[in-house]
Design an enzyme around this catalytic site. Structure first.
Site, short mmCIF file in Angstrom:
data_model
loop_
_atom_site.label_atom_id
_atom_site.label_comp_id
_atom_site.label_asym_id
_atom_site.label_seq_id
_atom_site.Cartn_x
_atom_site.Cartn_y
_atom_site.Cartn_z
N ASP A 28 0.84 -1.20 0.00
CA ASP A 28 0.00 0.00 0.00
C ASP A 28 0.87 1.26 0.00
O ASP A 28 1.96 1.26 0.58
CB ASP A 28 -0.90 -0.02 1.24
CG ASP A 28 -2.10 0.90 1.09
OD1 ASP A 28 -2.30 1.49 0.00
OD2 ASP A 28 -2.85 1.03 2.09
N ASN A 76 -10.26 -3.13 -6.74
CA ASN A 76 -9.45 -2.19 -7.53
C ASN A 76 -10.03 -1.97 -8.93
O ASN A 76 -9.72 -0.99 -9.60
CB ASN A 76 -8.00 -2.67 -7.67
CG ASN A 76 -7.19 -2.57 -6.40
OD1 ASN A 76 -6.22 -3.31 -6.21
ND2 ASN A 76 -7.54 -1.65 -5.50
C1 FPP Z 1 -1.90 0.22 -3.34
O1 FPP Z 1 -1.42 1.52 -3.38
C2 FPP Z 1 -1.34 -0.52 -4.46
C3 FPP Z 1 -2.09 -1.09 -5.44
C4 FPP Z 1 -3.55 -1.03 -5.47
C5 FPP Z 1 -1.45 -1.79 -6.56
C6 FPP Z 1 -0.22 -2.53 -6.22
C7 FPP Z 1 0.51 -2.74 -7.46
C8 FPP Z 1 1.83 -2.68 -7.63
C9 FPP Z 1 2.80 -2.53 -6.54
C10 FPP Z 1 2.40 -2.77 -8.98
C11 FPP Z 1 1.92 -3.93 -9.80
C12 FPP Z 1 2.43 -5.20 -9.26
C13 FPP Z 1 2.92 -6.21 -10.02
C14 FPP Z 1 3.26 -7.53 -9.41
C15 FPP Z 1 3.14 -6.04 -11.46
P1 FPP Z 1 -2.47 2.70 -3.57
O2 FPP Z 1 -2.56 3.01 -5.02
O3 FPP Z 1 -3.77 2.34 -2.93
O4 FPP Z 1 -1.75 3.84 -2.79
P2 FPP Z 1 -2.45 5.00 -1.95
O5 FPP Z 1 -3.24 4.33 -0.84
O6 FPP Z 1 -1.29 5.77 -1.43
O7 FPP Z 1 -3.30 5.77 -2.90
#
Ligand code: FPP
Length: 257
Positions: A28, A76
């Site tokens: 996250d 998501n």
């Molecule tokens: C949460 O951060 C992260 C995600 C919803 C996506 C996670 C994906 C990756 C790390 C990259 C893709 C992975 C692979 C294996 C190719 P957020 O966007 O919710 O962050 P925030 O809470 O700060 O907005």
């Protein structure tokens, strides 16, 4: 990427016998990391992929045999379409570019989640990568894609009911080991430690059944900043805890003798 065995810095900071076999990550904070730098959310996710690769290498070097990464949840899908598309593009690139490294380092790739929703070419690439690495046994990288625990449970229940109808499974309440074979995680040991970055303290529909006895660890680092030292700190806390699995402390200490 150097061979895992060529790396010198493989000290997890705790005795090998206390290293968890399976660590799951809720990655996250990509968005906040980007926002703090005046970058787009997409750039945060792109930096997050680098952390995925670095963390996987570090974890395997530390002796962790299985890691699971929550890359994309069923929820998501409701993000803005351009963010969803960007995450799918990152996934496409990740599979294409990282598969040779997985093969070279003999890492088995497993995917949990409902792949039927993924764009066709990605679903195909993912299935191909899983098949290409299925005979590796030492280290496993599990990626959760279009995954949520509730969705997984409903799909497992439906598949189990189908088997009962066809006479392939006994009617009535199954035991846990039998039902667990219908989950996406069939054959994967339960996580010992679950780490969530970015200071949030919740499970967000991730491995709810499998984490029944996982130790939970929350750290403030945003996922793109998550480092080998952060992982060492998590392992130190994990090693200091007494896992009792419903028993008393005395029973557990007696069993360890
Ligand atoms: C949460 O951060 C992260 C995600 C919803 C996506 C996670 C994906 C990756 C790390 C990259 C893709 C992975 C692979 C294996 C190719 P957020 O966007 O919710 O962050 P925030 O809470 O700060 O907005």
């Amino acid at each position: 990427m150097p061979e895992i065995s060529e790396r010198k810095d493989f000290d997890p900071g705790i005795p090998a016998e206390r290293v968890p076999a399976h660590v799951a990550f809720i990655m996250d904070g990509n968005g906040r990391w980007a926002q703090a730098r005046g970058l787009s959310r997409l750039e945060g996710h792109a930096r997050g992929v680098r952390t995925v690769i670095e963390t996987a290498e570090t974890a395997f070097r530390f002796g962790i045999r299985t890691i699971t990464l929550y890359a994309f949840s069923t929820e998501n899908r409701d993000r803005p379409p351009e963010e969803v598309a960007a995450l799918m593009n990152l996934l496409r690139t990740f599979i294409g570019e990282y598969l040779p490294e997985l093969v070279k380092n003999e890492v088995r790739l497993r995917v949990i989640g409902d792949l039927s929703w993924l764009p066709g070419d990605i679903g195909e690439a993912v299935r191909g990568a899983v098949a290409r690495t299925e005979n590796f046994g030492e280290r496993t990288l599990v990626v959760a894609l279009n995954y949520s625990s509730r969705d997984e449970t409903l799909r497992a229940a439906a598949a189990y009911a189908d088997d009962v109808r066809r006479g392939n499974a006994p009617a009535g309440k199954p035991d846990w080991a039998t039902f667990a074979r219908y989950l996406d995680t069939a054959g994967i040991p339960d996580p010992d430690l679950l780490i969530r970055t970015s200071g949030e303290q919740r499970l967000s529909n991730f491995l709810l059944l499998q984490s029944a006895y996982a130790e939970l660890y929350f750290c403030d680092a945003l996922w793109p900043d998550f480092s080998a030292d952060d992982l060492r700190r998590a392992l130190a806390v994990y090693a200091s805890r007494e896992r009792r699995f419903g028993k008393t402390g005395e029973q557990v200490r007696e069993e360890r003798k």
